[in-house]
Scaffold this active site. Structure first.
Site, PDB file in Angstrom:
ATOM      1  N   SER A  52      50.146  39.227  42.124  1.00 33.77           N
ATOM      2  CA  SER A  52      49.876  38.037  42.939  1.00 33.77           C
ATOM      3  C   SER A  52      50.899  36.918  42.743  1.00 33.77           C
ATOM      4  O   SER A  52      51.199  36.182  43.689  1.00 33.77           O
ATOM      5  CB  SER A  52      48.444  37.540  42.706  1.00 33.77           C
ATOM      6  OG  SER A  52      48.178  37.360  41.342  1.00 33.77           O
ATOM      7  N   CYS A  82      42.614  43.341  45.693  1.00 34.65           N
ATOM      8  CA  CYS A  82      43.154  43.138  44.350  1.00 34.65           C
ATOM      9  C   CYS A  82      44.031  41.877  44.306  1.00 34.65           C
ATOM     10  O   CYS A  82      43.487  40.788  44.386  1.00 34.65           O
ATOM     11  CB  CYS A  82      43.861  44.399  43.876  1.00 34.65           C
ATOM     12  SG  CYS A  82      43.895  44.493  42.087  1.00 34.65           S
ATOM     13  N   ARG A 109      42.050  36.786  36.891  1.00 35.02           N
ATOM     14  CA  ARG A 109      43.057  37.844  36.914  1.00 35.02           C
ATOM     15  C   ARG A 109      42.945  38.733  35.670  1.00 35.02           C
ATOM     16  O   ARG A 109      42.600  38.260  34.599  1.00 35.02           O
ATOM     17  CB  ARG A 109      44.464  37.242  36.984  1.00 35.02           C
ATOM     18  CG  ARG A 109      44.711  36.516  38.290  1.00 35.02           C
ATOM     19  CD  ARG A 109      46.081  35.863  38.314  1.00 35.02           C
ATOM     20  NE  ARG A 109      47.159  36.847  38.329  1.00 35.02           N
ATOM     21  CZ  ARG A 109      48.455  36.523  38.284  1.00 35.02           C
ATOM     22  NH1 ARG A 109      48.811  35.244  38.223  1.00 35.02           N
ATOM     23  NH2 ARG A 109      49.373  37.458  38.308  1.00 35.02           N
ATOM     24  N   ARG A 140      44.471  47.056  36.956  1.00 38.12           N
ATOM     25  CA  ARG A 140      44.636  45.686  36.418  1.00 38.12           C
ATOM     26  C   ARG A 140      43.880  44.681  37.299  1.00 38.12           C
ATOM     27  O   ARG A 140      44.429  43.684  37.767  1.00 38.12           O
ATOM     28  CB  ARG A 140      46.115  45.327  36.302  1.00 38.12           C
ATOM     29  CG  ARG A 140      46.820  46.133  35.214  1.00 38.12           C
ATOM     30  CD  ARG A 140      48.266  45.762  35.036  1.00 38.12           C
ATOM     31  NE  ARG A 140      49.108  46.236  36.112  1.00 38.12           N
ATOM     32  CZ  ARG A 140      49.465  47.511  36.283  1.00 38.12           C
ATOM     33  NH1 ARG A 140      49.077  48.420  35.403  1.00 38.12           N
ATOM     34  NH2 ARG A 140      50.222  47.885  37.271  1.00 38.12           N
ATOM     35  N   HIS A 175      41.154  49.078  45.185  1.00 39.71           N
ATOM     36  CA  HIS A 175      42.194  49.536  46.127  1.00 39.71           C
ATOM     37  C   HIS A 175      41.635  50.559  47.111  1.00 39.71           C
ATOM     38  O   HIS A 175      41.820  51.765  46.919  1.00 39.71           O
ATOM     39  CB  HIS A 175      43.353  50.171  45.344  1.00 39.71           C
ATOM     40  CG  HIS A 175      44.202  49.179  44.614  1.00 39.71           C
ATOM     41  ND1 HIS A 175      45.396  48.703  45.120  1.00 39.71           N
ATOM     42  CD2 HIS A 175      44.015  48.550  43.437  1.00 39.71           C
ATOM     43  CE1 HIS A 175      45.916  47.836  44.276  1.00 39.71           C
ATOM     44  NE2 HIS A 175      45.102  47.727  43.240  1.00 39.71           N
ATOM     45  N   GLU A 177      42.759  51.483  49.794  1.00 39.56           N
ATOM     46  CA  GLU A 177      43.853  52.216  50.453  1.00 39.56           C
ATOM     47  C   GLU A 177      44.288  53.434  49.636  1.00 39.56           C
ATOM     48  O   GLU A 177      45.066  54.245  50.112  1.00 39.56           O
ATOM     49  CB  GLU A 177      45.037  51.270  50.717  1.00 39.56           C
ATOM     50  CG  GLU A 177      45.854  50.863  49.494  1.00 39.56           C
ATOM     51  CD  GLU A 177      45.174  49.831  48.585  1.00 39.56           C
ATOM     52  OE1 GLU A 177      43.984  49.500  48.809  1.00 39.56           O
ATOM     53  OE2 GLU A 177      45.835  49.383  47.631  1.00 39.56           O
TER      54      GLU A 177
HETATM   55  N1  GLN Z   1      46.792  42.074  38.048  1.00 38.71           N
HETATM   56  C1  GLN Z   1      47.407  41.815  39.324  1.00 38.71           C
HETATM   57  C2  GLN Z   1      47.543  40.308  39.562  1.00 38.71           C
HETATM   58  O1  GLN Z   1      46.950  39.542  38.862  1.00 38.71           O
HETATM   59  C3  GLN Z   1      46.631  42.445  40.467  1.00 38.71           C
HETATM   60  C4  GLN Z   1      46.654  43.943  40.328  1.00 38.71           C
HETATM   61  C5  GLN Z   1      46.602  44.703  41.605  1.00 38.71           C
HETATM   62  O2  GLN Z   1      46.745  44.168  42.708  1.00 38.71           O
HETATM   63  N2  GLN Z   1      46.456  45.998  41.466  1.00 38.71           N
HETATM   64  O3  GLN Z   1      48.251  39.911  40.460  1.00 38.71           O
END
Ligand code: GLN
Length: 200
Positions: A52, A82, A109, A140, A175, A177
């Site tokens: 992000s 995400c 996050r 994550r 996710h 996708e």
């Molecule tokens: N950990 C990522 C973030 O904070 C997000 C992870 C993801 O999009 N798979 O941006």
């Protein structure tokens, strides 16, 4: 929505190509978006997963914050997955990032910690109709906390919201996708009730 909806995928960083493929599987036309002008004529928009901070820097560089906000304010459906969900949240914790503030939630996050990089889980019983048994891939992943009164929690995993909706705005901490299950993309196109059961 028209018979072949035109859906944009923000293509700054992350797994936008996988979203484009998932959109084609539900019969939509997928268009990669890197400039404000490319939002013209779209029926819906996806902010993909990735990193992000990197995506937000690109959004700043390309002057996309206001155009993306106006797109959501126009009432057309927007889905953030995400990192995209983090960018839609009103509040971001654990390494804040300038967000679009489209959803009354707090995104935390990397909420599952660094020990748990990725995992797959099935939504808890009691998910919104049509979303039962959804398998979710988390990488994550963030968590969405403190949903405001306008936020509907459509699905949870271990009690934590993983798919939420506020009017035309949807956010998933996983996710969709990366699996063959079309239901989340279909939901964005307003076909959620007719998407049928998940393929095995
Ligand atoms: N950990 C990522 C973030 O904070 C997000 C992870 C993801 O999009 N798979 O941006």
């Amino acid at each position: 929505m028209r018979s072949q909806p035109r859906v944009g995928v923000l293509a700054i960083q992350g797994d936008f190509e996988a979203h484009a493929r998932a959109l084609r599987r539900v019969g939509a036309e997928a268009l990669l978006v890197r400039r404000a002008k490319e939002l013209d004529g779209l029926d819906a928009l996806i902010l993909p997963g990735g990193e992000s901070t990197t995506i937000s820097k690109g959004m700043q560089r390309l002057g996309l914050y206001e155009p993306l906000r106006s797109f959501a304010e126009s009432g057309r459906p927007v889905l953030g997955t995400c990192a995209g969900a983090i960018l839609m949240a009103a509040r971001v914790e654990n390494h804040g990032v300038p967000s679009l503030a489209l959803l009354d939630v707090t995104a935390v996050r990397n909420a599952y910690g660094t020990q748990v990089d990725s995992f797959v889980a099935t939504v808890d019983p009691g998910a919104a109709p049509g979303l039962e048994g959804l398998r979710c891939v988390f990488i994550r992943a963030p968590q969405l906390r403190d949903p405001g009164p306008a936020v509907e929690v459509l699905a949870r995993v271990d009690g934590a919201p993983v798919l939420v909706r506020q009017g035309n705005r949807f956010a998933a901490t996983f996710h969709p996708e990366l699996t063959e299950d079309p239901r989340v993309h279909a939901l964005l196109l307003g076909e959620g009730d007719t998407a049928g059961p998940a393929p095995r």
